[in-house]
Design an enzyme around this catalytic site. Sequence first.
Site, PDB file in Angstrom:
ATOM      1  CG  HIS A  78      -1.921  -1.074   1.262  1.00  0.00           C
ATOM      2  ND1 HIS A  78      -1.847  -2.121   2.146  1.00  0.00           N
ATOM      3  CD2 HIS A  78      -3.023  -1.316   0.504  1.00  0.00           C
ATOM      4  CE1 HIS A  78      -2.853  -2.950   1.948  1.00  0.00           C
ATOM      5  NE2 HIS A  78      -3.587  -2.485   0.954  1.00  0.00           N
ATOM      6  CE1 TYR A 143      -1.537   4.731  27.363  1.00  0.00           C
ATOM      7  CE2 TYR A 143      -1.550   6.118  25.404  1.00  0.00           C
ATOM      8  CZ  TYR A 143      -2.019   5.821  26.666  1.00  0.00           C
ATOM      9  OH  TYR A 143      -2.987   6.612  27.243  1.00  0.00           O
TER      10      TYR A 143
END
Length: 673
Positions: A78, A143
């Site tokens: 992509h 995170y």
Amino acid sequence: MVFRKAVFILLLSYTLNRPAAATHWTYDDVQKWAEDSPECAGRRQSPVDILAPKSFKAPSFLFKNYGLMNVSLENTGHSLKARLHLQQEEQRPRLAGGGLSGTFLLDSFHFHWGSEDSKGSEHLLGSCAFPAEMHLVHFRRKYGSVEEALEYDNGLAVLGVWLVPGRDSDSSTRGVLEDDGTSFSAHTTHGLDQTSPQQDASNSDTSLKEDLENDGPSFSTDTTHSLDQTSPQHDAKNLVATEDDHSAAAKKWFRALTPSEKMLDNQLIAVDLRQLIPFDDRAFYRYNGSLTTPPCTANVEWTIFENPVTVPLRFLKGLRALANKEGELLSNNFRPSQSLGKREVLYSGTKPKKFPLCTRPKKSHASPCTSIPSLGSFGTVAPGKCPEGQDTSPADLHLANATPTYAKRLRWKRRGGCANAVVTLEDRLLKVAFPGEEAQWELSGGLLTTPYHLNHMLFRWGSDHHLGGLSFPLEVQLVHYSSDSDDVVVVSKFFQEPIDLPDVLDSLQHTEPSRNRLLEVVFEAAQELSKDPGIEEEDIPSPDVSELMGDASSFYEYSGTFPDAPCLGNVTWMVLRTAGEIARTQLEELRELTDESGDKITSNNRPLKQLGNRNLSLRVNKKELVHEYNVMLQRPKRKSTDSGALQQAAVSMQLLCLLVLVSFFVARLGLVV
């Protein structure tokens, strides 16, 4: 119990298969993304069209470890993605400040681009697009990864950089930039200096302390200068201090990032990350949005830098050549702009640009510029091993040896949607090729029964062909092919300096004739290729061939050989008799071009060959001119057959004149007597 087990298996199957299904998406039908990724149909989606931003004051960005970094390129099917290669996690590039809500770590960066310069970027500015856009994807430090950050609001921060094409030359960095990269830095701390006119020390320190307290001690909160000292790659002595140097360095790094099959997945590339983004990082747009690809998670703090970065033409061409596993080109891998809704786009900078450096999309879709059509087969004899008696080119063309015949004027008609040409300089030849799925220019006229398509142009200085023993300083050869056969037609055009007027009329003429504007862009690209042997080709706007050729109503025609390979053919040559004009300075620039060895190409013409028994035709587009040429070419024959009669007439005239003089003398004597 059995029912509950069956439900568990179905839920597990759905959970396992959902991510796999979400990966099967294309840019052909963006509306279908929501079938597997429902959030793609939600609010706060990206990209957006930046139309009326609202000003806000943001502190400077803080970059740490944004220096030299090893990356590898991956064709994801992509996009082109650059992955970081770290020896230790502590070396991961970090980003804070700039009004962001915390500290973010860089995961990777990737690109979106179009098949032509009028489209490609995902974010629009004033409803117009840039040729390409780079996204640097960051996740919130606490995170630990992008995958984990996707589960939280404001878990991601993406820097967007618009890309525009420019020349491949990086000459301005010579003496500053070294191949081993040790002198690059350095500008990675741009915007951290407290002397920056945009930075408000009180506001900056306060906001940064609040941001950094949320995520731990990733940066020193004392002064921004301490960030320079903590980074081993940032040396104040090696700063790239000017915008020109920064721009030249960016071209160097993007040239290194130019994708090729050999580089993908198996080669590490060193790049300076800070020099991939604009020199002025204080002017940018900010809004809250989403990922621009499935799953379209809406937890991204977007930063779009106002100033685009200039990249080499070869980098964009490398992107446009990438294809997926099915062989389909990845060009136009951008998501259309999404509704902004009630969101606001903020602007940090002095004043938004009213005339952005981007291009409004064309109303009609043009054919993409792809490979150059093949010229087909020209025989099997190897160059340099011509059989005895083989017809060859070039030749000295004399009017006395030509047969005048009527033929239509040669005409060139623009056809294809592609408006680019490719300039190369190799084997001592300057070549301009015309790519495109559809031929850009179509040749008709003369005695041609079918149209021929322009493939490329070759430049020879001095000329290959001579006219009546005279050579010209430049000959441009246009090579055409036919889609119905292997025949080739080459049309030659001479160029010369304007003839100087007599000295007494010097006041009426310019000391230097104007430069040929149609050839100017070709010569500029050739100079870039000559300066940097590492550049293989340059893209330029396609020159207007019809205007360049000018008067094509009269030309010589003969059968010869292919201009690039002296023993391949049968080729029809059409040599125009009317020459174009070129400035002396342009000719001098041609003679300064160098080959692969660094030697000047003072000339690249070939030796003349004898026409032998081949027919030479003079084609003219008026039948009365054919008659006049035939009469003129017959005069020497009449002179030779009637030479005796002419001599007798001359003697009679002399006797008559003598008789008149004698009579006049006798008459005067009579009067005197």
